[in-house]
Scaffold this active site. Structure first.
Site, PDB file in Angstrom:
ATOM      1  N   ASP A  99       0.568  -0.999   0.444  1.00  0.00           N
ATOM      2  CA  ASP A  99      -0.266   0.034  -0.301  1.00  0.00           C
ATOM      3  C   ASP A  99       0.732   1.583  -0.444  1.00  0.00           C
ATOM      4  O   ASP A  99       1.914   1.625   0.561  1.00  0.00           O
ATOM      5  CB  ASP A  99      -0.943   0.409   1.108  1.00  0.00           C
ATOM      6  CG  ASP A  99      -1.407  -1.325   1.194  1.00  0.00           C
ATOM      7  OD1 ASP A  99      -3.094  -0.592   0.545  1.00  0.00           O
ATOM      8  OD2 ASP A  99      -1.779  -2.660   1.794  1.00  0.00           O
ATOM      9  N   ARG A 100       0.793   2.650  -0.829  1.00  0.00           N
ATOM     10  CA  ARG A 100       1.121   3.213  -0.902  1.00  0.00           C
ATOM     11  C   ARG A 100       0.884   4.474   0.449  1.00  0.00           C
ATOM     12  O   ARG A 100       1.753   4.794   0.618  1.00  0.00           O
ATOM     13  CB  ARG A 100       0.604   4.444  -2.393  1.00  0.00           C
ATOM     14  CG  ARG A 100       0.833   5.887  -2.066  1.00  0.00           C
ATOM     15  CD  ARG A 100       1.220   6.869  -3.046  1.00  0.00           C
ATOM     16  NE  ARG A 100       2.118   7.539  -3.079  1.00  0.00           N
ATOM     17  CZ  ARG A 100       1.618   8.355  -4.465  1.00  0.00           C
ATOM     18  NH1 ARG A 100       0.970   8.456  -5.482  1.00  0.00           N
ATOM     19  NH2 ARG A 100       1.909   9.673  -4.292  1.00  0.00           N
TER      20      ARG A 100
END
Length: 365
Positions: A99-100
């Site tokens: 996930d960013r």
């Protein structure tokens, strides 16, 4: 916006779902959650730690780097590491995207044959930091991970803590539908629209990575459609005649004509899981009622089925049921919950969370 992949006459039961406009609106296994909460108020509220089945052996031409990143894209970090090492981007690999909008820790490998390690230190304000470096005889390959451990803080919860605790306990005990998460489809389903354009010849995609994203999005949409129908019909955690079953903790599968008491007991004990198709070229491995259901859904999405087959992807299977491991729930203060759990590779934390609460999750994150 109507999803271009799901026509008004959807593959789901017309009585239960006469109109299915958006793939992100998928049926829940345990009914619509009654509570709402805020996710990802800060990156620190969503923490992910990658888990492998092995560790670097200490020698070899590949340097493995244990990296912590914050608010950064995995592929972007890989390019930064390549630049620092003075190698092409293809010399850097990782097991999976993380996930960013989160704080994540994962391994990268850099191919440095006959070269000394560069200085991996970063500016204190950088979006990532190398925490550990070790040599290994092989590169890190995509998918070569056991799973991920999550620590997630949910804020502004408006539900009854007792009801939320009971719902989370049920999720931990019996699992959730193993949907592909919204991240797979891009912002507002953009990857799906691009996949449709690519399959229809309206758009040429030369970039290999982008092409892979669109193929994965189309394949995931088909799987979610099959799983959603089985959630509606109540068979997502049961065996249909002709079911393809997967042994828990592996990708070993076999086709079963009719479930006997032993099979039903093993499914109830989470030793076996029903599966759905990851579409590609060739025949479905399911038979009987399971195959009829999968074919009925597929015929509603022919351009994706044909496009994936033409792209040469092989028919594969994915478990319909996702089990949550080592689940914990804490309440550090009123309206704030901290969830901990582990998931196998390829599973999405947001898939677990959507069964627990309603929340606004940006698909691009």
């Amino acid at each position: 916006m109507l999803n271009p992949l799901i026509p008004p006459q959807s593959p789901f039961s017309a009585n239960a779902m006469p109109d299915y406009p958006d793939l992100t609106v998928l049926p829940h296994a345990y009914g619509q959650p009654h509570s709402r909460g805020r996710l990802r108020a800060t990156p620190e509220d969503f923490q992910v730690r990658e888990e492998l089945d092995f560790a670097p052996d200490g020698t070899g031409e590949h340097v493995w780097l244990w990296v912590r990143k914050r608010g950064a894209n995995t592929d972007w970090v890989a390019r930064q590491l390549a630049r620092r090492a003075g190698v092409p981007p293809g010399a850097v690999s990782y097991a999976g995207l993380k996930d960013r909008h989160a704080v994540t820790e994962q391994w990268f490998s850099v191919h440095l044959p006959g070269k000394a390690d560069p200085d991996w230190s970063t500016d204190p304000d950088s979006d990532f930091a190398v925490l550990e470096a070790a040599r290994h005889s092989r590169k890190l390959r995509r998918g070569a991970l056991r799973g991920n451990a999550f620590r997630i803080v949910v804020r502004e919860l408006d539900g009854d803590p007792a009801e939320l605790a009971a719902r989370f306990e049920r999720i931990a005990a019996t699992g959730v539908p193993n949907y592909f998460g919204e991240q797979r489809f891009g912002r507002e389903g953009g990857n799906l629209e691009r996949a449709a354009a690519m399959f229809e010849g309206r758009e040429k995609v030369r970039d290999r990575q982008q092409r892979g994203l669109y193929l994965s999005a189309a394949r995931s949409a088909l799987f979610n459609a099959v799983l959603a129908r089985r959630v509606v019909e109540g068979s997502w955690n049961q065996a249909l005649p002709g079911e393809v079953l997967m042994l828990a903790g592996s990708h070993s599968i076999f086709t079963m004509e009719e479930a006997d008491d032993t099979i039903r007991q093993r499914i109830a004990a989470f030793d076996l899981h029903p599966t759905g198709p990851l579409w590609g070229v060739g025949d479905l491995s399911s038979t009987g009622a399971a195959r009829e259901l999968e074919t009925a859904v597929a015929t509603m999405l022919p351009r994706f089925c044909d496009g994936l087959a033409a792209a040469g992807l092989k028919q594969e299977r994915r478990a319909l049921r996702l089990m949550v491991q080592d689940a914990t729930l804490e309440w550090p203060e009123p309206g704030v919950a901290v969830l901990g759990f582990r998931l196998p590779a390829g599973a999405y934390a947001t898939t677990v969370l959507r069964e627990w609460i309603e929340s606004d999750i940006d698909p691009a994150r």
